[in-house]
Scaffold this motif. Structure first.
Motif, mmCIF file in Angstrom:
data_model
loop_
_atom_site.group_PDB
_atom_site.id
_atom_site.type_symbol
_atom_site.label_atom_id
_atom_site.label_comp_id
_atom_site.label_asym_id
_atom_site.label_seq_id
_atom_site.Cartn_x
_atom_site.Cartn_y
_atom_site.Cartn_z
ATOM 1 N N GLN A 166 1.645 14.210 -13.459
ATOM 2 C CA GLN A 166 0.489 14.882 -14.046
ATOM 3 C C GLN A 166 0.613 16.386 -13.904
ATOM 4 O O GLN A 166 0.351 17.164 -14.830
ATOM 5 N N ARG A 212 0.844 -1.181 0.000
ATOM 6 C CA ARG A 212 0.000 0.000 0.000
ATOM 7 C C ARG A 212 0.881 1.234 0.000
ATOM 8 O O ARG A 212 0.637 2.194 -0.764
ATOM 9 N N GLN A 249 3.818 1.461 -1.133
ATOM 10 C CA GLN A 249 4.397 1.602 -2.482
ATOM 11 C C GLN A 249 3.415 2.232 -3.445
ATOM 12 O O GLN A 249 3.740 3.143 -4.231
ATOM 13 N N LEU A 250 2.229 1.720 -3.341
ATOM 14 C CA LEU A 250 1.214 2.259 -4.227
ATOM 15 C C LEU A 250 0.995 3.732 -3.949
ATOM 16 O O LEU A 250 0.835 4.537 -4.877
ATOM 17 N N GLU A 251 1.000 4.059 -2.737
ATOM 18 C CA GLU A 251 0.814 5.478 -2.390
ATOM 19 C C GLU A 251 1.911 6.305 -3.003
ATOM 20 O O GLU A 251 1.675 7.371 -3.597
ATOM 21 N N SER A 252 3.114 5.837 -2.871
ATOM 22 C CA SER A 252 4.239 6.602 -3.414
ATOM 23 C C SER A 252 4.104 6.684 -4.921
ATOM 24 O O SER A 252 4.341 7.761 -5.539
ATOM 25 N N MET A 253 3.652 5.594 -5.522
ATOM 26 C CA MET A 253 3.465 5.642 -6.974
ATOM 27 C C MET A 253 2.386 6.618 -7.321
ATOM 28 O O MET A 253 2.495 7.368 -8.320
ATOM 29 N N LYS A 254 1.365 6.590 -6.501
ATOM 30 C CA LYS A 254 0.289 7.548 -6.764
ATOM 31 C C LYS A 254 0.828 8.964 -6.700
ATOM 32 O O LYS A 254 0.541 9.830 -7.539
ATOM 33 N N ASN A 255 1.627 9.182 -5.703
ATOM 34 C CA ASN A 255 2.203 10.521 -5.575
ATOM 35 C C ASN A 255 3.033 10.861 -6.788
ATOM 36 O O ASN A 255 2.926 11.963 -7.341
ATOM 37 N N LEU A 314 2.829 9.737 -9.755
ATOM 38 C CA LEU A 314 1.942 9.971 -10.881
ATOM 39 C C LEU A 314 1.337 11.352 -10.797
ATOM 40 O O LEU A 314 1.243 12.075 -11.789
ATOM 41 N N PHE A 315 0.948 11.720 -9.660
ATOM 42 C CA PHE A 315 0.340 13.025 -9.494
ATOM 43 C C PHE A 315 1.329 14.121 -9.879
ATOM 44 O O PHE A 315 0.980 15.092 -10.559
#
Lengths: 240, 463
Positions: free
Chosen positions: B451, B437, B439-445, B447-448
């Motif tokens: 963007q 999770r 990791q995913l959060e960091s990836m989300k960040n 990506l943001f």
């Protein structure tokens, strides 16, 4: 109507006193050397003979009788016991008999006269109990009356039992037809007894008739000393 | 019923009744004061006697061994001595009748306690058959509930001895005295007849039902109480018992004599004095020399008993129909209580292992009074065996229970361990998932951010 006699015929039983305890009345009247000993009591015929001798000894000692009384007492009791035992093995016929028993005694200062009905078939009856209750109910203070009453009852029952034995014996001798003999005892022997069937039939009631009430009430009298002396003198005279 | 003047008595001692040595009266030697429930007697004896001054006119003295008496209750000793009222043989002769007799007699006596009432007085006043009345009267007389004043206590011994002298068969005191509170009679080997109080010499007759002993004469004469018959008595030989009491002195003399004279039993008997040859031999043989205790340890007592018996069959034996039983009876009498008990127990043990009937008979089937104790001990061993079996069963049960308990605990432990492992695994998974999770959060960040950058560039491009 079926004849009522056959319904009340019962198989003959062995002779015994028709009371709970098979006790017999003994009367003693012995005179030795001018001393007169009169006594009456109830005796258990199944006591061993040593009992008899001891009883006689104690009586002689307690009443300070002459030692010549001892063998006489023993002998008298033994002969009365023997009479009882001679009847013992024999058959006694008892039907539905209710007999009147009469009391007419004088004991020291108390005179009691009474009449009541007694069921001969009730082998649980107890004259001693009856005497005790009677004395208590009538408030008799003299303690010697009780035994005298019990004894009188026993004597009469004894007489009746003996009569039954003799009548049974006669019937056996007279037996011609088997059926006929059954009817005889009912009519002959129940002269003094009441016929229950008649009493309980629909024509009469079980309640005693008023005029007979007085007969069946106990009468108790307390005599004064002079009366007692007079009566005793009369008895002596009639006895001799 | 002539009034007798109160008996004058000589001993002015305080109200301690003289110990009546004639009968087997129990040891308590003092009397207890017993206030009567009846109203006080107003006629204090007019003649000035030397009797201890009666403090109250209504105090009646009753010996302490009769303390059990009460007007409304029947004590166990009464039902023991007068069983005819309590065994239900005849419907009208019951406890209430007994109480009526007893209470009336006692009341009669207490009306005038200074005067002794006679049996004839009593029976004249009571409704009933004179035999039973006499027995109740004698019972009360013997227990001091009637005719027991300080004066009568003195005259009692004389009365009894006089009556005993006059006639040998006076069983008036037979019933109470035989089973009187002193149990001495049964345990000593000297037997006194209950009826005539004479020493039993040759044979005596014992009734087990009512625990009474009669000498041969009284038995033959039928001097027992009413409830018994000839069949209730069994014969007990005394001669061997009496002679078996060798005092230490005699034993010592015997041993000396045998040392000196060896096999000459005549001289031995002379030396010992008072014992016949046969007795000397018999007793010598019975002396414990140790050889008797060798051999089979369990059967020892019984066997040795039999052996010595064969040697010692010089003395007359009882007349039991079975000679073996008679011998065993004789032995057990000689051997004594404990040895007989031990023998019996040993025999029972053997019996349970091997079905040896003679051994059991020797141990169990004796006729003497000691055998009663044997039999009771047999009953005890049997009882012990069954108790032991019961205990074994119990212990086994307990063991089973423990096993089960242990098994259950083990199972629960194992299960708990499983659960713990599962929990651990879940925790690990939890950790892993948490890591993912993050990791995913960091990836989300990331990506943001990308963007954002893109949108900035676009905006900057358009601007």
């Amino acid at each position: 109507m079926k004849s009522p006699a056959s319904a009340s015929w019962k198989a003959p039983l062995k002779f015994r006193m028709p009371t709970a305890e098979n006790l017999i009345p003994i009367r003693l009247d012995i005179e030795v050397d001018g001393q007169r000993y009169k006594d009456a009591f109830t005796w258990n015929p199944y006591d061993p003979d040593s009992e008899l001798v001891m009883f006689a000894k104690r009586t002689v000692k307690d009443l300070k009788l002459a030692p010549g009384f001892l063998p006489q007492i023993v002998q008298s009791i033994q002969s009365q016991l023997a009479t009882f035992q001679s009847y013992e093995g024999q058959d006694m016929y008892v039907g539905d008999k209710i007999v009147p028993i009469k009391l007419d005694l004088r004991v020291n200062h108390t005179v009691i006269r009474d009449q009541f009905l007694w069921d001969l078939n009730n082998f649980d009856s107890d004259p001693e109990e009856f005497a005790r209750t009677l004395c208590k109910d009538l408030g008799i203070e003299d303690p010697e009356v009780g035994p005298a009453i019990a004894l009188a009852i026993r004597e009469q029952l004894y007489e009746i039992a003996i009569q039954n034995v003799t009548s049974a014996r006669e019937n056996r001798i007279n037996k011609k037809g088997r059926r006929a003999a059954e009817h005889f005892p009912i009519s002959k022997a129940s002269g003094a007894a009441l016929d229950l069937m008649k009493l309980f039939s629909f024509r009469s009631s079980v309640v005693r008739k008023r005029k007979e009430w007085d007969n069946y009430k106990p009468i108790l009298d307390l005599l004064s000393n002079e009366d007692v002396d007079a009566l005793e003198a009369k008895e002596e005279r009639s006895g001799r | 019923m002539a009034e007798k003047s109160p008996v004058k008595e000589a001993a002015p001692s305080e109200s301690v009744p003289v110990s009546n040595s004639v009968q087997l009266k129990p040891s308590p030697q003092f009397s207890a004061k017993f206030t009567t429930p009846t109203p006080p007697n107003s006629d204090i004896p007019s003649t000035p006697t030397n009797r201890p001054p009666p403090v109250d006119a209504d105090v009646i003295h009753v010996p302490s061994y009769s303390r059990w008496f009460s007007w409304d209750k029947i004590d166990s000793c009464e039902s023991r001595f007068l069983p005819e009222f309590f065994d239900g043989r005849s419907p009208s002769k019951g406890p209430s009748l007994y109480m009526y007799y007893r209470n009336s007699i006692i009341k009669l006596f207490r009306e005038n306690p200074s005067r002794k009432i006679t049996f004839t007085d009593a029976r004249r006043n009571l409704v009933g058959d004179v035999g039973s009345i006499r027995r109740v009267f004698d019972f009360l007389d013997h227990w001091g509930l009637i005719n027991y004043s300080a004066s009568s206590a003195l005259s009692k011994p004389s009365k009894d001895t006089a009556s005993n002298n006059k006639s040998s068969d006076s069983p008036s005191l037979e019933s109470p005295s035989t089973a009187a509170p002193t149990p001495k009679q049964s345990s000593t080997s000297r037997r006194f007849c209950g009826a005539c109080k004479s020493l039993c010499t040759i044979a005596c007759f014992v009734c087990d039902k009512y625990d009474s002993t009669l000498c041969a004469r009284c038995y033959v004469r039928g001097n027992f109480r009413v409830g018994l018959s000839n069949a209730d008595f069994r014969r007990v030989e005394i001669s061997d018992e009496a002679n078996a009491e060798w005092s230490e002195k005699e034993t010592l003399l015997l041993l000396e004599a045998t040392m000196h004279y060896g096999d000459d039993w005549k001289k031995v008997a002379q030396h010992v004095g008072g014992r016949t040859e046969k007795d000397c031999v018999a007793h010598f043989v019975k002396l414990p020399f140790g050889e008797e205790y060798l051999g089979h340890p369990l059967l020892d007592d019984a066997e040795s008993g039999f052996e010595t018996n064969k040697r010692a069959c010089l003395t007359p034996l009882s007349d039991a129909s079975n000679p073996i039983m008679a011998q065993a009876a004789f032995l057990s009498a000689l051997a004594g209580v404990e040895i007989a008990e031990a023998a019996a127990q040993a025999a029972v043990n053997i019996l349970s292992k091997v079905d040896d009937t003679t051994a059991s008979r020797g141990g169990n089937g004796s006729l003497e009074r000691n055998s009663r104790q044997e039999i009771s001990s047999n009953g005890d061993t049997n009882q012990n065996a069954s108790e032991r079996a019961y205990e074994d069963a119990n212990s086994q049960l307990n063991k089973e229970e423990e096993d089960i308990g242990r098994a259950i605990t083990e199972i629960t432990e194992v299960q708990m361990k499983e659960i713990q492992d599962k929990i651990l695994r879940f925790e690990e998974m939890d950790l892993l998932v948490e890591k993912e999770r993050q990791q995913l959060e960091s990836m989300k960040n990331l990506l943001f951010i990308d963007q954002l950058n893109l949108s900035f560039r676009r905006n900057s491009n358009y601007a």
